[in-house]
Design an enzyme around this catalytic site. Structure first.
Site, PDB file in Angstrom:
ATOM      1  N   ASP A 199      -1.265  -0.394  -4.764  1.00  0.00           N
ATOM      2  CA  ASP A 199      -2.426  -0.538  -3.902  1.00  0.00           C
ATOM      3  C   ASP A 199      -3.306   0.706  -3.984  1.00  0.00           C
ATOM      4  O   ASP A 199      -2.812   1.836  -4.040  1.00  0.00           O
ATOM      5  CB  ASP A 199      -1.942  -0.746  -2.464  1.00  0.00           C
ATOM      6  CG  ASP A 199      -3.059  -1.003  -1.482  1.00  0.00           C
ATOM      7  OD1 ASP A 199      -3.759  -2.019  -1.650  1.00  0.00           O
ATOM      8  OD2 ASP A 199      -3.225  -0.198  -0.548  1.00  0.00           O
ATOM      9  N   GLU A 264      -4.534  -1.337  -8.606  1.00  0.00           N
ATOM     10  CA  GLU A 264      -5.781  -1.816  -8.015  1.00  0.00           C
ATOM     11  C   GLU A 264      -6.777  -0.661  -7.985  1.00  0.00           C
ATOM     12  O   GLU A 264      -6.547   0.345  -7.328  1.00  0.00           O
ATOM     13  CB  GLU A 264      -5.548  -2.321  -6.595  1.00  0.00           C
ATOM     14  CG  GLU A 264      -6.847  -2.747  -5.899  1.00  0.00           C
ATOM     15  CD  GLU A 264      -6.741  -2.755  -4.379  1.00  0.00           C
ATOM     16  OE1 GLU A 264      -7.454  -3.550  -3.757  1.00  0.00           O
ATOM     17  OE2 GLU A 264      -5.964  -1.946  -3.821  1.00  0.00           O
TER      18      GLU A 264
END
Length: 541
Positions: A199, A264
């Protein structure tokens, strides 16, 4: 096969909304286990689990309070182990979200860090003194609105939070933090996990000098719904030190053959360049994705330019392209104005993301062609939506429960009122109804994924784009002695494309397409895929 991920298809499961097994209205790991056969039936290679670790759930699990425990909301470590065992038996890899750029303010690390300025974890987070007038140390903003700095009375300092005030940022300039994060990753890999979705992978490091960000040059004075979008985030994220840290992550991952990483990249200005940088060579991340294809743009130029730029000059980097995830409006709604038929658009989007060069990310419900759910303000759970409503309705509309059975309460997701409602538009697209229809979007996904696996050109082959006018996108995928010519009509109006030479017949996954000699007719959102012998320096269009 250690590089199973290269050209693979990764299916994202949002655990809260996949299947509730215990009647509390929230999806869980046993529920995912019960529905694994559905995922396996798609023919995908891997499951990505959104956060399942212990959390107060202020940001739906992206605020971790204990990295090595499953949140009781979702089950237990034993449930996780059972899920892994069954997934592997079905031939599915499993990766999970690893949220380490920040923690929850309830994490023991932060509770110790905030206690004083001289404890063992005093500099595990990003702390800074106030300016002489008491204001924050610089102008950095939070993604969720307001300053990225929050005052803490015990330390009499500000701490950095790029998201909620309850999500303090870890200080990756501290080697002890890096070691602790690597230990967390090893814990899950040792349990048999096949890798991580990292993330906010470009948020790990901040500018140590805490220099203020400049304004975004292209804004031209026009205010944004979210002030965060008015800054160029030159110093608050995407720092050069990140590369060295990612090399440490890769070195650790290489001790687990076959394990993979997909990062990401959240950076509107430099997303594509960072994707390339973070995946180049063999000592960084395996894959990255950005938000380039998760926005409103839907044109031949946009897709062609982004893909071509990624593979220009350096062929060693590897992308994982996605059109949908838990943070963005579903593509059936986002791109609706480019189509007169949701069914045509869903098939075209699936074919496009699975024929451009790279790996593929599919989000649960994408295989059903689900539109964005229309969530009322009183139904909101997303802090972003609550903050910026109604101009930005948040992310709940793409997070609603999977519709499994059209004739059961809550579409078979739960026996009680779920945490987010199942809307009528989703009931009509339920899994049971589409299973029974050979021509459904769901069965198209299965057919296309199976067909794709039999064509090496689509898994790892090269890509070359043809010069075409809008709204036609065309490219050649090549491997061995065969080429695949892929042509897409990105509009709701019929288009006719002339091929330079008569090609072979259309592949069976083509849609709304007719080939008559050199004339290729593409209906609304039609696409054609043609297998042709390898040609030297000859254009097919």
């Amino acid at each position: 096969m250690t590089e199973w991920w290269r050209g693979g298809v990764i299916y994202q499961v949002y655990p809260r909304s996949f299947q509730d097994s215990n009647g509390d209205g929230v999806g869980d790991l046993p529920g995912i286990l019960d529905r694994l056969d559905h995922i396996a039936s798609l023919g995908v290679d891997c499951i990505w689990l959104s956060p399942i670790t212990q959390s107060p759930q202020a940001d739906m699990g992206y605020d971790v309070s204990e990295y090595m425990q499953v949140d009781p909301l979702f089950g237990s470590l034993q449930d996780f182990d059972q899920l892994m065992e069954r997934a592997h038996a079905l031939g599915l890899k499993v990766i999970m979200d690893q949220v380490v750029s920040h923690t929850s303010d309830q994490h023991p690390w932060f509770r110790e860090s905030c206690f004083s300025r001289d404890n063992a974890k005093a500099d595990w987070y990003v702390w800074a003194d106030a300016k002489p007038d008491g204001s924050p140390p610089n102008n950095w903003l939070s993604v969720f609105g307001g300053s990225a700095w929050e005052w803490h009375t015990a330390r009499k300092q500000y701490f950095l939070h790029n998201f909620l005030t309850s999500q303090p940022d870890l200080n990756f300039h501290n080697p002890a933090v890096q070691e602790a994060v690597l230990e967390v990753m090893r814990f899950w890999l040792d349990r048999g996990l096949d890798g991580f979705r990292l993330d906010t992978v470009n948020y790990y490091f901040h500018d140590e000098k805490l220099r203020s960000n400049p304004p975004l040059k292209s804004l031209k004075g026009k205010p944004s719904v979210n002030p965060y979008d008015m800054q160029s985030h030159k110093y608050s994220k995407s720092q050069p030190e990140n590369v060295g840290w990612l090399k440490r992550v890769r070195e650790m991952m290489d001790a687990y053959p076959g394990a993979t990483t997909v990062g990401e990249v959240g950076d509107d200005e430099r997303g594509l360049e960072l994707m390339k940088q973070y995946t180049s060579g063999t000592d960084l991340l395996h894959m990255c994705y950005s938000f380039d294809f998760l926005g409103p743009k839907f044109s031949a130029e946009h897709f062609r330019t982004k893909v071509a730029r990624f593979f220009s000059n350096d062929e060693t980097g590897w992308p994982c392209w996605s059109f949908s995830n838990h943070d963005v409006i579903r593509p059936m709604t986002r791109w609706a104005k480019f189509s007169a038929s949701p069914a045509d658009l869903s098939r075209q989007a699936a074919a496009l993301v699975m024929t451009i060069k790279g790996s593929v990310g599919l989000y649960q419900g994408e295989e059903l062609g689900l539109p964005e759910a229309d969530i009322l303000f009183e139904e909101l759970t997303d802090p972003r939506g609550m903050r910026f409503w109604p101009e930005d309705k948040g992310r709940d509309g793409c997070r609603t429960p999977m519709p499994w059975q059209h004739d059961l309460p809550h579409a078979g997701f739960s026996t009680v009122t779920p945490w987010l409602p199942v809307k009528p538009a989703h009931l009509a697209l339920s899994v049971d109804a589409q299973n029974a229809d050979p021509e459904s979007t769901l069965n198209f996904f299965r057919k296309f994924i199976a067909w794709r696996k039999s064509h090496p050109a689509l898994l790892t082959g090269s890509i070359d784009f043809f010069k075409t006018d809008e709204p036609v996108l065309a490219f050649r995928r090549s491997a061995g002695n065969k080429d695949l010519i892929c042509v897409f009509n990105l509009s709701a109006e019929e288009r006719v494309v002339t091929l330079s030479k008569t090609e072979q017949k259309l592949e069976p996954v083509s849609h709304n397409a007719h080939l008559d000699g050199k004339a290729l007719t593409l209906g609304p959102n039609g696409f054609a895929i043609v297998e042709a012998p390898r040609r030297r320096r000859q254009s097919a269009l």
